[in-house]
Scaffold this motif. Sequence first.
Motif, PDB file in Angstrom:
ATOM      1  N   UNK A 140       0.831  -1.191   0.063  1.00 23.91           N
ATOM      2  CA  UNK A 140       0.027   0.038   0.045  1.00 23.91           C
ATOM      3  C   UNK A 140       0.813   1.328   0.123  1.00 23.91           C
ATOM      4  N   UNK A 141       0.829   2.135  -0.979  1.00 27.42           N
ATOM      5  CA  UNK A 141       1.456   3.281  -1.030  1.00 27.42           C
ATOM      6  C   UNK A 141       0.710   4.239  -0.446  1.00 27.42           C
ATOM      7  N   UNK A 142       1.200   4.759   0.960  1.00 27.20           N
ATOM      8  CA  UNK A 142       0.290   5.351   1.572  1.00 27.20           C
ATOM      9  C   UNK A 142       0.296   6.815   1.095  1.00 27.20           C
ATOM     10  N   UNK A 143       0.975   7.301   0.474  1.00 35.30           N
ATOM     11  CA  UNK A 143       1.092   8.919  -0.228  1.00 35.30           C
ATOM     12  C   UNK A 143       0.019   8.858  -1.175  1.00 35.30           C
ATOM     13  N   UNK A 144      -0.156   7.707  -2.173  1.00 37.17           N
ATOM     14  CA  UNK A 144      -1.434   7.720  -3.068  1.00 37.17           C
ATOM     15  C   UNK A 144      -2.681   7.661  -2.466  1.00 37.17           C
ATOM     16  N   UNK A 145      -2.747   6.777  -1.330  1.00 41.17           N
ATOM     17  CA  UNK A 145      -3.833   6.580  -0.586  1.00 41.17           C
ATOM     18  C   UNK A 145      -4.472   7.733   0.014  1.00 41.17           C
ATOM     19  N   UNK A 146      -3.312   8.600   0.592  1.00 41.71           N
ATOM     20  CA  UNK A 146      -3.500   9.932   1.300  1.00 41.71           C
ATOM     21  C   UNK A 146      -4.291  10.985  -0.047  1.00 41.71           C
ATOM     22  N   UNK A 147      -3.452  10.834  -0.939  1.00 40.93           N
ATOM     23  CA  UNK A 147      -4.127  11.871  -1.703  1.00 40.93           C
ATOM     24  C   UNK A 147      -5.323  11.556  -2.321  1.00 40.93           C
ATOM     25  N   UNK A 148      -5.617  10.303  -2.641  1.00 40.22           N
ATOM     26  CA  UNK A 148      -7.161   9.807  -3.052  1.00 40.22           C
ATOM     27  C   UNK A 148      -8.128  10.330  -1.989  1.00 40.22           C
ATOM     28  N   UNK A 149      -7.805   9.817  -0.732  1.00 40.04           N
ATOM     29  CA  UNK A 149      -8.855  10.443   0.379  1.00 40.04           C
ATOM     30  C   UNK A 149      -9.005  11.786   0.286  1.00 40.04           C
ATOM     31  N   UNK A 150      -8.049  12.492   0.169  1.00 50.13           N
ATOM     32  CA  UNK A 150      -8.100  13.979   0.250  1.00 50.13           C
ATOM     33  C   UNK A 150      -8.980  14.404  -1.059  1.00 50.13           C
ATOM     34  N   UNK A 151      -8.727  13.915  -2.080  1.00 50.65           N
ATOM     35  CA  UNK A 151      -9.546  14.396  -3.531  1.00 50.65           C
ATOM     36  C   UNK A 151     -10.867  13.924  -3.419  1.00 50.65           C
ATOM     37  N   UNK A 152     -11.356  12.742  -2.566  1.00 53.90           N
ATOM     38  CA  UNK A 152     -12.755  12.452  -2.493  1.00 53.90           C
ATOM     39  C   UNK A 152     -13.317  13.308  -1.181  1.00 53.90           C
ATOM     40  N   UNK A 153     -12.440  14.051  -0.588  1.00 57.11           N
ATOM     41  CA  UNK A 153     -12.829  14.806   0.603  1.00 57.11           C
ATOM     42  C   UNK A 153     -13.315  13.759   1.841  1.00 57.11           C
ATOM     43  N   UNK A 154     -12.697  12.851   2.087  1.00 61.81           N
ATOM     44  CA  UNK A 154     -12.773  11.684   3.033  1.00 61.81           C
ATOM     45  C   UNK A 154     -11.875  12.139   4.359  1.00 61.81           C
ATOM     46  N   UNK A 155     -11.823  13.183   4.809  1.00 60.32           N
ATOM     47  CA  UNK A 155     -10.837  13.449   5.838  1.00 60.32           C
ATOM     48  C   UNK A 155     -11.085  12.579   6.964  1.00 60.32           C
ATOM     49  N   UNK A 156     -12.125  12.240   7.257  1.00 59.06           N
ATOM     50  CA  UNK A 156     -12.580  11.545   8.245  1.00 59.06           C
ATOM     51  C   UNK A 156     -11.953  10.115   8.408  1.00 59.06           C
ATOM     52  N   UNK A 157     -11.732   9.630   7.233  1.00 62.04           N
ATOM     53  CA  UNK A 157     -11.043   8.329   7.022  1.00 62.04           C
ATOM     54  C   UNK A 157      -9.406   8.545   6.962  1.00 62.04           C
ATOM     55  N   UNK A 158      -9.181   9.831   6.489  1.00 65.47           N
ATOM     56  CA  UNK A 158      -7.773  10.229   6.467  1.00 65.47           C
ATOM     57  C   UNK A 158      -6.960  10.360   7.849  1.00 65.47           C
ATOM     58  N   UNK A 159      -8.065  10.768   8.819  1.00 65.84           N
ATOM     59  CA  UNK A 159      -7.496  11.075  10.193  1.00 65.84           C
ATOM     60  C   UNK A 159      -7.280   9.698  10.927  1.00 65.84           C
ATOM     61  N   UNK A 160      -7.988   8.659  10.622  1.00 60.53           N
ATOM     62  CA  UNK A 160      -8.114   7.748  11.255  1.00 60.53           C
ATOM     63  C   UNK A 160      -7.276   6.358  10.678  1.00 60.53           C
ATOM     64  N   UNK A 161      -6.976   6.604   9.446  1.00 60.32           N
ATOM     65  CA  UNK A 161      -6.426   5.302   8.643  1.00 60.32           C
ATOM     66  C   UNK A 161      -5.386   4.806   9.429  1.00 60.32           C
ATOM     67  N   UNK A 162      -4.365   5.397   9.991  1.00 59.09           N
ATOM     68  CA  UNK A 162      -3.119   4.834  10.583  1.00 59.09           C
ATOM     69  C   UNK A 162      -3.609   3.939  11.771  1.00 59.09           C
ATOM     70  N   UNK A 163      -4.652   4.340  12.571  1.00 58.50           N
ATOM     71  CA  UNK A 163      -4.887   3.447  13.713  1.00 58.50           C
ATOM     72  C   UNK A 163      -5.879   2.246  13.034  1.00 58.50           C
ATOM     73  N   UNK A 164      -6.410   2.605  12.220  1.00 54.14           N
ATOM     74  CA  UNK A 164      -7.346   1.468  11.451  1.00 54.14           C
ATOM     75  C   UNK A 164      -6.556   0.445  10.829  1.00 54.14           C
TER      76      UNK A 164
END
Length: 105
Positions: free
Chosen positions: A5-29
Motif C-alpha cells: 500500500x503506497x500511503x502517499x497515493x492513498x492519502x491523495x485519493x482520500x483528500x481528493x474524495x474529501x474523506x478526511x474522517x478516514x484520513x484522520x483515522x487510517x493509521x489507527x485502523x
Amino acid sequence: MTTIIETGALDRALRTLKLSGMLETIDARLAQARAGELGHIEFLQVLCEDEISRRQATSIHRRLRRARFDQQATLEGFDFGASPKLPAAQIRDLAACAGCTPANR
C-alpha cells in the motif's frame, strides 16, 4: 503475491474524495487490521463510520456556529430541579433513544 500500500497515493485519493474522517483515522485502523482485530469488511465499515462521525460532528459544529448562541447548553447541564414538573427520566430516555427501533432513530 504481496500487495504494497503506497500511503502517499492513498492519502491523495482520500483528500481528493474529501474523506478526511478516514484520513484522520487510517493509521489507527490499519494498525488494528494488521493486528488481526479487523477483517476486510470490518476495516472498511469502521473507516466509513469514522467518516460519518466526522461529517456529523462538523455539521453540528457548523449549525451551532451559524445559530450564534450566546452560550452552549446541553441536556446534561439542564437543571431539572428548576422545573420539577418535567419528567427528567423520560426526557433522558428520549434523548438516548431508549426503546427506539432502528427504523425510527
